[in-house]
Each structure stands twice: as structure tokens, then as C-alpha cells.
Design a protein around this motif. Structure first.
Motif, PDB file in Angstrom:
ATOM      1  N   ASN A  55      14.919  -5.927  -2.222  1.00 32.63           N
ATOM      2  CA  ASN A  55      15.342  -6.901  -2.445  1.00 32.63           C
ATOM      3  C   ASN A  55      14.319  -8.230  -2.220  1.00 32.63           C
ATOM      4  O   ASN A  55      14.741  -9.317  -1.901  1.00 32.63           O
ATOM      5  CB  ASN A  55      16.524  -6.920  -1.241  1.00 32.63           C
ATOM      6  N   LYS A  56      13.242  -7.860  -2.392  1.00 36.73           N
ATOM      7  CA  LYS A  56      11.987  -8.777  -2.038  1.00 36.73           C
ATOM      8  C   LYS A  56      11.011  -8.713  -3.051  1.00 36.73           C
ATOM      9  O   LYS A  56      10.834  -7.698  -3.920  1.00 36.73           O
ATOM     10  CB  LYS A  56      11.383  -8.373  -0.768  1.00 36.73           C
ATOM     11  N   PRO A  57      10.253  -9.863  -3.434  1.00 33.85           N
ATOM     12  CA  PRO A  57       9.171  -9.872  -4.256  1.00 33.85           C
ATOM     13  C   PRO A  57       8.078  -8.920  -3.892  1.00 33.85           C
ATOM     14  O   PRO A  57       8.034  -8.388  -2.884  1.00 33.85           O
ATOM     15  CB  PRO A  57       8.651 -11.446  -4.463  1.00 33.85           C
ATOM     16  N   SER A  58       7.270  -8.272  -4.951  1.00 29.80           N
ATOM     17  CA  SER A  58       6.170  -7.611  -4.561  1.00 29.80           C
ATOM     18  C   SER A  58       5.169  -8.464  -4.102  1.00 29.80           C
ATOM     19  O   SER A  58       5.144  -9.397  -4.253  1.00 29.80           O
ATOM     20  CB  SER A  58       5.628  -7.021  -5.801  1.00 29.80           C
ATOM     21  N   TRP A  59       4.269  -7.523  -3.420  1.00 31.17           N
ATOM     22  CA  TRP A  59       3.043  -8.104  -2.671  1.00 31.17           C
ATOM     23  C   TRP A  59       2.020  -8.170  -3.926  1.00 31.17           C
ATOM     24  O   TRP A  59       2.058  -7.447  -4.829  1.00 31.17           O
ATOM     25  CB  TRP A  59       2.511  -7.574  -1.609  1.00 31.17           C
ATOM     26  N   THR A  60       0.703  -8.738  -3.783  1.00 28.15           N
ATOM     27  CA  THR A  60      -0.271  -8.539  -4.676  1.00 28.15           C
ATOM     28  C   THR A  60      -0.882  -6.988  -4.886  1.00 28.15           C
ATOM     29  O   THR A  60      -0.735  -6.139  -3.952  1.00 28.15           O
ATOM     30  CB  THR A  60      -1.600  -9.453  -4.032  1.00 28.15           C
ATOM     31  N   ILE A  61      -1.105  -6.730  -6.180  1.00 27.82           N
ATOM     32  CA  ILE A  61      -1.491  -5.524  -6.250  1.00 27.82           C
ATOM     33  C   ILE A  61      -3.098  -5.443  -6.266  1.00 27.82           C
ATOM     34  O   ILE A  61      -3.826  -6.183  -6.957  1.00 27.82           O
ATOM     35  CB  ILE A  61      -1.165  -5.265  -8.071  1.00 27.82           C
ATOM     36  N   PRO A  62      -3.719  -4.472  -5.336  1.00 33.71           N
ATOM     37  CA  PRO A  62      -4.981  -4.373  -5.110  1.00 33.71           C
ATOM     38  C   PRO A  62      -5.676  -3.904  -6.360  1.00 33.71           C
ATOM     39  O   PRO A  62      -5.195  -2.838  -6.934  1.00 33.71           O
ATOM     40  CB  PRO A  62      -5.299  -3.709  -3.993  1.00 33.71           C
ATOM     41  N   ALA A  63      -6.903  -4.368  -6.642  1.00 27.29           N
ATOM     42  CA  ALA A  63      -7.605  -3.942  -7.975  1.00 27.29           C
ATOM     43  C   ALA A  63      -8.370  -2.640  -7.519  1.00 27.29           C
ATOM     44  O   ALA A  63      -8.449  -1.644  -8.427  1.00 27.29           O
ATOM     45  CB  ALA A  63      -8.761  -4.892  -8.207  1.00 27.29           C
ATOM     46  N   GLN A  64      -8.788  -2.425  -6.337  1.00 21.06           N
ATOM     47  CA  GLN A  64      -9.420  -1.085  -5.918  1.00 21.06           C
ATOM     48  C   GLN A  64      -8.755  -0.369  -4.646  1.00 21.06           C
ATOM     49  O   GLN A  64      -9.511  -0.752  -3.553  1.00 21.06           O
ATOM     50  CB  GLN A  64     -10.709  -1.424  -5.811  1.00 21.06           C
ATOM     51  N   PRO A  65      -7.500   0.134  -4.804  1.00 23.01           N
ATOM     52  CA  PRO A  65      -6.713   0.595  -3.457  1.00 23.01           C
ATOM     53  C   PRO A  65      -7.401   1.957  -3.096  1.00 23.01           C
ATOM     54  O   PRO A  65      -8.030   2.653  -3.825  1.00 23.01           O
ATOM     55  CB  PRO A  65      -5.334   0.748  -3.968  1.00 23.01           C
ATOM     56  N   GLY A  66      -7.216   2.164  -1.805  1.00 24.81           N
ATOM     57  CA  GLY A  66      -7.474   3.521  -1.110  1.00 24.81           C
ATOM     58  C   GLY A  66      -6.148   4.232  -1.303  1.00 24.81           C
ATOM     59  O   GLY A  66      -5.071   3.551  -1.664  1.00 24.81           O
ATOM     60  N   PRO A  67      -6.320   5.473  -0.617  1.00 22.43           N
ATOM     61  CA  PRO A  67      -4.999   6.291  -0.796  1.00 22.43           C
ATOM     62  C   PRO A  67      -3.827   5.787   0.148  1.00 22.43           C
ATOM     63  O   PRO A  67      -2.939   6.201  -0.004  1.00 22.43           O
ATOM     64  CB  PRO A  67      -5.437   7.879  -0.133  1.00 22.43           C
ATOM     65  N   ALA A  68      -3.963   4.917   0.989  1.00 22.07           N
ATOM     66  CA  ALA A  68      -3.076   4.590   2.097  1.00 22.07           C
ATOM     67  C   ALA A  68      -2.844   3.054   1.799  1.00 22.07           C
ATOM     68  O   ALA A  68      -2.110   2.211   2.350  1.00 22.07           O
ATOM     69  CB  ALA A  68      -3.438   4.692   3.412  1.00 22.07           C
ATOM     70  N   THR A  69      -3.596   2.585   0.828  1.00 19.13           N
ATOM     71  CA  THR A  69      -3.350   0.994   0.355  1.00 19.13           C
ATOM     72  C   THR A  69      -2.107   0.713  -0.422  1.00 19.13           C
ATOM     73  O   THR A  69      -2.060   1.350  -1.605  1.00 19.13           O
ATOM     74  CB  THR A  69      -4.589   0.331  -0.116  1.00 19.13           C
TER      75      THR A  69
END
Length: 190
Positions: A55-69
Motif C-alpha cells: 500500500n506504499k510507493p516503492s523506494w529507490t532501486i539501488p544500482a549496486q545492491p548487496g545481498p541484504a540491500t
């Protein structure tokens, strides 16, 4: 790409994600959250174990995430490339023919397609004196999907994380940490 990509989580923290409610991150498990006190308040990056909410907008998508990001799906998995594209309003007709790492980097760094269309329409109107036709929806606009399902229930904290429970100090504040104090001492001595 989506058909064969693994959306399963991996890494040290993957089993903790199901104990975090939709729309929350690791802060759920701090003294100010509603979970167990496993972490200090604001001792990690904001997107650590970050979970989307229906029910909420998404946050920013990281370009280089780690396994817990995050953001992660509310069903405790990674988002598919197609889902990442949809969050950026990239049309489903676009085919992503590269590795997941490259695709996420491209998608995370992209300007949302709908935003680009809105800017292009405004520029066209102002510079070319060619306004959009009233009532005509933008090509990339997203239509509402209907009612929002109820929130997914959280799981209990796995035993392997319970040893983290206890009192966790908050960060001392800007310029008050060990590194800052050490830096001030060395600059005064010089």
C-alpha cells in the motif's frame, strides 16, 4: 531474463527478512521499532533489509545492491528484473538481455520512463507551442490495479539471530564517533 533468474535471498541476513513487516527495514528490530532489539538505532544504511509494502510507493532501486540491500518483495525475495522495470515505468515490451547485475545497474540508474514522458510533454508544450491533448493519458501512465491485499504476516525471528538481542547503543551523532574524535586529536597535535 526473468524466467530463469533466481529470486531467492542469500547471505548472512536472509533468514531475518521474514520477521520484518511490510514497509519496514532493520529499524523494526531496534529499541524504537516493534520487534526485538537486534540492532542499534540508525547503525546501518536505511535500505538494509528494506521491504516493500503493498500500500506504499516503492523506494529507490539501488544500482549496486548487496545481498541484504533492499527493497525486497513483501514475499521475502528479491525483485525480478521485470518488477524492477515496472517500478521505473519501463514498458513491458522492453527486453533485458544482460546479466542481473548489469540490468539492475541500468534500471537503478535510469530516470523513470513516465517522468521522462512528463518532462518531454512539458518541454514540447513550452518550446514547440504544441500542448498535450486534454484528457489523453500519458502513454506510459500506470492504471490502478484494484484493491490492495492485506499485509503479509511476519515470521518469528530464527534462533540464530536471538543471540544479537540486548542493549545496543545508538550512534553518538555527527562528528562524535571514534573516528571523528581521533581525527580531531591528530589535527590538534599537528
Amino acid at each position: 531474463t526473468d524466467m530463469d533468474e533466481s529470486l531467492e535471498l542469500s547471505g548472512k541476513w536472509c533468514d531475518l527478512l521474514p520477521s520484518i513487516p511490510e514497509g519496514h527495514n532493520y529499524l523494526w528490530h531496534t529499541r524504537k521499532g516493534g520487534g526485538a532489539r537486534l540492532f542499534g538505532w540508525r547503525t546501518r544504511y536505511w535500505n538494509f533489509l528494506l521491504k516493500l509494502a503493498k500500500n506504499k510507493p516503492s523506494w529507490t532501486i539501488p544500482a549496486q545492491p548487496g545481498p541484504a540491500t533492499g527493497p525486497f518483495h513483501w514475499r521475502n525475495r528479491r525483485l525480478s528484473i521485470r518488477e524492477l522495470c515496472r517500478l521505473q515505468t519501463i514498458p513491458d515490451s522492453l527486453r533485458v538481455a544482460c546479466s542481473r547485475t548489469t540490468a539492475q545497474k541500468l534500471i537503478g540508474n535510469a530516470v523513470p520512463s513516465l517522468l521522462a514522458e512528463v518532462f518531454a510533454s512539458a518541454i514540447r508544450s513550452e518550446l514547440l507551442n504544441s500542448p498535450r491533448i486534454r484528457g489523453r493519458p500519458l502513454t506510459l501512465s500506470v492504471s490502478p490495479r484494484g484493491s490492495i491485499p492485506i499485509a503479509t504476516r511476519v515470521s518469528v525471528i530464527p534462533d540464530k539471530y536471538l543471540k544479537l538481542q540486548g542493549r545496543h547503543d545508538d550512534p553518538p551523532g555527527a562528528g562524535l564517533g571514534r573516528g571523528a574524535v581521533r581525527w580531531r586529536r591528530t589535527t590538534k597535535a599537528a
